[in-house]
Write a protein that holds these residues in place. Structure first.
Motif, PDB file in Angstrom:
ATOM      1  N   GLY A 215       0.798  -1.217   0.000  1.00 38.27           N
ATOM      2  CA  GLY A 215       0.000   0.000   0.000  1.00 38.27           C
ATOM      3  C   GLY A 215       0.829   1.264   0.000  1.00 38.27           C
ATOM      4  N   SER A 216       2.146   1.104  -0.136  1.00 34.16           N
ATOM      5  CA  SER A 216       3.026   2.291  -0.139  1.00 34.16           C
ATOM      6  C   SER A 216       3.967   2.281  -1.342  1.00 34.16           C
ATOM      7  CB  SER A 216       3.859   2.340   1.147  1.00 34.16           C
ATOM      8  OG  SER A 216       4.741   1.218   1.232  1.00 34.16           O
ATOM      9  N   GLU A 217       3.616   1.479  -2.355  1.00 29.46           N
ATOM     10  CA  GLU A 217       4.507   1.334  -3.509  1.00 29.46           C
ATOM     11  C   GLU A 217       4.751   2.662  -4.234  1.00 29.46           C
ATOM     12  OE1 GLU A 217       2.786  -2.733  -2.820  1.00 29.46           O
ATOM     13  OE2 GLU A 217       2.137  -0.655  -2.655  1.00 29.46           O
ATOM     14  N   PHE A 218       3.745   3.562  -4.206  1.00 31.87           N
ATOM     15  CA  PHE A 218       3.846   4.830  -4.946  1.00 31.87           C
ATOM     16  C   PHE A 218       4.049   6.030  -4.029  1.00 31.87           C
ATOM     17  CE2 PHE A 218       0.759   2.700  -8.140  1.00 31.87           C
ATOM     18  CZ  PHE A 218       1.807   2.022  -8.738  1.00 31.87           C
ATOM     19  N   LYS A 219       4.534   5.810  -2.822  1.00 30.02           N
ATOM     20  CA  LYS A 219       4.673   6.898  -1.857  1.00 30.02           C
ATOM     21  C   LYS A 219       5.593   8.007  -2.381  1.00 30.02           C
ATOM     22  CE  LYS A 219       5.942   7.832   2.962  1.00 30.02           C
ATOM     23  NZ  LYS A 219       6.421   7.230   4.231  1.00 30.02           N
ATOM     24  N   ASN A 220       5.045   9.232  -2.402  1.00 31.95           N
ATOM     25  CA  ASN A 220       5.803  10.419  -2.825  1.00 31.95           C
ATOM     26  C   ASN A 220       6.370  10.294  -4.228  1.00 31.95           C
ATOM     27  OD1 ASN A 220       5.249  11.459  -0.338  1.00 31.95           O
ATOM     28  ND2 ASN A 220       7.357  11.519   0.395  1.00 31.95           N
ATOM     29  N   LEU A 221       5.774   9.448  -5.046  1.00 33.46           N
ATOM     30  CA  LEU A 221       6.160   9.367  -6.454  1.00 33.46           C
ATOM     31  C   LEU A 221       5.591  10.568  -7.189  1.00 33.46           C
ATOM     32  CD1 LEU A 221       7.188   7.934  -9.043  1.00 33.46           C
ATOM     33  CD2 LEU A 221       4.997   6.713  -9.085  1.00 33.46           C
ATOM     34  N   ASN A 222       6.445  11.294  -7.908  1.00 30.24           N
ATOM     35  CA  ASN A 222       6.006  12.407  -8.751  1.00 30.24           C
ATOM     36  C   ASN A 222       5.947  11.942 -10.196  1.00 30.24           C
ATOM     37  OD1 ASN A 222       5.732  15.462  -7.763  1.00 30.24           O
ATOM     38  ND2 ASN A 222       7.023  14.338  -6.326  1.00 30.24           N
ATOM     39  N   ILE A 223       4.756  12.030 -10.782  1.00 30.46           N
ATOM     40  CA  ILE A 223       4.536  11.638 -12.172  1.00 30.46           C
ATOM     41  C   ILE A 223       4.341  12.906 -12.993  1.00 30.46           C
ATOM     42  CG2 ILE A 223       3.096  10.299 -13.756  1.00 30.46           C
ATOM     43  CD1 ILE A 223       2.146   8.727 -11.235  1.00 30.46           C
ATOM     44  N   TYR A 224       5.051  13.005 -14.101  1.00 29.83           N
ATOM     45  CA  TYR A 224       4.939  14.155 -14.998  1.00 29.83           C
ATOM     46  C   TYR A 224       4.315  13.684 -16.312  1.00 29.83           C
ATOM     47  CZ  TYR A 224       8.028  16.619 -11.762  1.00 29.83           C
ATOM     48  OH  TYR A 224       8.572  17.202 -10.651  1.00 29.83           O
ATOM     49  N   ALA A 225       3.108  14.178 -16.593  1.00 25.04           N
ATOM     50  CA  ALA A 225       2.409  13.816 -17.833  1.00 25.04           C
ATOM     51  C   ALA A 225       1.609  15.023 -18.293  1.00 25.04           C
ATOM     52  CB  ALA A 225       1.493  12.620 -17.605  1.00 25.04           C
ATOM     53  N   THR A 226       1.804  15.428 -19.516  1.00 28.07           N
ATOM     54  CA  THR A 226       1.226  16.678 -20.011  1.00 28.07           C
ATOM     55  C   THR A 226      -0.273  16.749 -19.793  1.00 28.07           C
ATOM     56  OG1 THR A 226       2.968  16.835 -21.684  1.00 28.07           O
ATOM     57  CG2 THR A 226       1.013  18.189 -22.008  1.00 28.07           C
ATOM     58  N   ASN A 227      -0.988  15.671 -20.098  1.00 28.86           N
ATOM     59  CA  ASN A 227      -2.444  15.662 -19.987  1.00 28.86           C
ATOM     60  C   ASN A 227      -2.942  14.979 -18.719  1.00 28.86           C
ATOM     61  OD1 ASN A 227      -2.918  16.901 -22.612  1.00 28.86           O
ATOM     62  ND2 ASN A 227      -2.165  14.972 -23.450  1.00 28.86           N
ATOM     63  N   GLY A 228      -2.039  14.683 -17.796  1.00 31.55           N
ATOM     64  CA  GLY A 228      -2.448  14.053 -16.556  1.00 31.55           C
ATOM     65  C   GLY A 228      -2.779  12.577 -16.723  1.00 31.55           C
ATOM     66  N   LEU A 229      -3.741  12.110 -15.961  1.00 30.86           N
ATOM     67  CA  LEU A 229      -4.082  10.683 -15.958  1.00 30.86           C
ATOM     68  C   LEU A 229      -4.476  10.113 -17.318  1.00 30.86           C
ATOM     69  CD1 LEU A 229      -5.935  10.154 -12.555  1.00 30.86           C
ATOM     70  CD2 LEU A 229      -3.843   9.016 -13.347  1.00 30.86           C
ATOM     71  N   PRO A 230      -5.084  10.883 -18.217  1.00 31.77           N
ATOM     72  CA  PRO A 230      -5.378  10.310 -19.536  1.00 31.77           C
ATOM     73  C   PRO A 230      -4.138   9.812 -20.279  1.00 31.77           C
ATOM     74  CG  PRO A 230      -6.680  12.282 -19.202  1.00 31.77           C
ATOM     75  CD  PRO A 230      -5.725  12.213 -18.045  1.00 31.77           C
ATOM     76  N   ASP A 231      -2.941  10.266 -19.861  1.00 26.69           N
ATOM     77  CA  ASP A 231      -1.706   9.813 -20.510  1.00 26.69           C
ATOM     78  C   ASP A 231      -1.093   8.593 -19.825  1.00 26.69           C
ATOM     79  OD1 ASP A 231      -1.910  11.910 -22.249  1.00 26.69           O
ATOM     80  OD2 ASP A 231      -0.318  13.130 -21.352  1.00 26.69           O
ATOM     81  N   VAL A 232      -1.650   8.191 -18.669  1.00 25.02           N
ATOM     82  CA  VAL A 232      -0.947   7.233 -17.816  1.00 25.02           C
ATOM     83  C   VAL A 232      -1.863   6.069 -17.422  1.00 25.02           C
ATOM     84  CG1 VAL A 232       0.363   6.931 -15.672  1.00 25.02           C
ATOM     85  CG2 VAL A 232       0.406   9.145 -16.863  1.00 25.02           C
ATOM     86  N   ASP A 233      -1.329   4.863 -17.466  1.00 26.64           N
ATOM     87  CA  ASP A 233      -1.939   3.712 -16.815  1.00 26.64           C
ATOM     88  C   ASP A 233      -1.246   3.536 -15.465  1.00 26.64           C
ATOM     89  OD1 ASP A 233      -3.994   2.759 -18.383  1.00 26.64           O
ATOM     90  OD2 ASP A 233      -2.693   1.534 -19.643  1.00 26.64           O
ATOM     91  N   LEU A 234      -1.941   3.887 -14.391  1.00 29.08           N
ATOM     92  CA  LEU A 234      -1.396   3.761 -13.042  1.00 29.08           C
ATOM     93  C   LEU A 234      -2.170   2.642 -12.343  1.00 29.08           C
ATOM     94  CD1 LEU A 234       0.578   4.937 -10.937  1.00 29.08           C
ATOM     95  CD2 LEU A 234      -1.251   6.515 -10.252  1.00 29.08           C
ATOM     96  N   ILE A 235      -1.526   1.512 -12.180  1.00 28.80           N
ATOM     97  CA  ILE A 235      -2.205   0.298 -11.727  1.00 28.80           C
ATOM     98  C   ILE A 235      -1.615  -0.153 -10.394  1.00 28.80           C
ATOM     99  CG2 ILE A 235      -2.754  -2.102 -12.313  1.00 28.80           C
ATOM    100  CD1 ILE A 235      -2.209  -1.288 -15.275  1.00 28.80           C
ATOM    101  N   LEU A 236      -2.482  -0.460  -9.448  1.00 30.77           N
ATOM    102  CA  LEU A 236      -2.048  -0.981  -8.150  1.00 30.77           C
ATOM    103  C   LEU A 236      -2.839  -2.255  -7.860  1.00 30.77           C
ATOM    104  CD1 LEU A 236      -0.239  -0.390  -5.675  1.00 30.77           C
ATOM    105  CD2 LEU A 236      -2.216   0.745  -4.641  1.00 30.77           C
TER     106      LEU A 236
END
Length: 269
Positions: A215-236
């Motif tokens: 439950g902490s795999e993405f702790k304080n991870l900064n993701i940079y994507a121009t259009n935000g989540l529509p550009d990214v598959d973020l799967i947990l």
């Protein structure tokens, strides 16, 4: 007030950290010709203010980090004159502001450098003069085009060696960036900069997959994507994100907008 720092003498500021994030300006000068004065140092530039660095010695700031990635007001200017002065140094350019690097007459002055300009909306301007000045270096130009009709990535060789750009690499990607993590705090304080150019096959080309059960795999991870989540598959895979363990999305023009991502379900945020 601008913080002014001068380092004089062999290894005078070796392995030092200068955190100017909360100042209105930061000026660092390596003031003598002794070797390795600022080698293996880390400089954090102001969030609101300029960052000015001058290096006069051989290996003066080699193997160092100069970080202006959180600067939203102010330019970064780096000037060096001696052999291998910035060898193997990484530079993160400002978000809003120019990123100017002058590699002077020294041989290999900016060799093996990693210049990260992809998140800036300002000008990345690298001037090289010495022989093999950018040997094996990498310059990543801004992902967002200039709005004034001029190019915002300029690399200028002013010497007479004919080897100023030897093995210099430019970089961008339209390919897949796929990061899989499993352990607790696996991406703690990390940054993932997704491709600026969307995939042409209809699939997302930035995928980040947490396969653990912490439950902490993405702790304080900064993701940079121009259009935000529509550009990214973020799967947990795990069905819970622990409190204060959310990743951060940076998006929009120059990545000027950010927010914490709140977990809903496996691939829904």
């Amino acid at each position: 007030m601008t913080a002014v720092i001068q380092c004089s003498g062999y290894h005078a500021c070796f392995n030092a950290t200068f955190n100017g994030a909360n100042t209105n300006g930061l000026s660092i000068t390596e003031a003598t010709g002794n070797e390795s004065v600022l080698e293996q140092s880390q400089i954090i530039c102001p969030r609101n203010g300029g960052c000015f660095i001058q290096v006069y010695s051989k290996y003066g700031m080699a193997h160092s980090i100069i970080d202006a990635s959180q600067s939203i007001s102010g330019d970064l200017s780096i000037t060096t004159f001696e052999d291998w002065a910035l060898n193997d140094t990484t530079v993160y350019c400002p978000i809003l502001g120019s990123c100017s690097i002058y590699c002077g007459t020294g041989w290999g002055a900016c060799a093996n450098m990693n210049i990260q300009g992809q998140t800036t909306t300002g000008l990345v301007y690298v001037t090289v003069r010495g022989g093999e000045a950018t040997l094996n270096s990498r310059i990543i130009c801004p992902a967002v085009p200039s709005t004034n009709g001029d190019k915002n990535c300029k690399i200028h060789g002013t010497g007479d060696y004919g080897s100023e750009f030897k093995n210099l690499k430019g970089q961008t990607t339209t390919e897949l960036v796929y990061v899989t993590v499993r352990g607790g705090d696996a991406t703690l304080n990390s940054r993932i900069i997704c491709p600026a150019v969307p995939s042409t096959n209809g699939d997302k080309n930035c995928k980040i997959h947490g396969t653990g059960d912490y439950g902490s795999e993405f702790k304080n991870l900064n993701i940079y994507a121009t259009n935000g989540l529509p550009d990214v598959d973020l799967i947990l895979d795990y069905n819970e994100v622990k409190e204060d363990n959310n990743p951060v999305m940076n998006c929009g023009f120059g990545y000027g907008q950010s927010c914490d991502l709140v977990y809903i379900s496996s691939n829904s945020w």
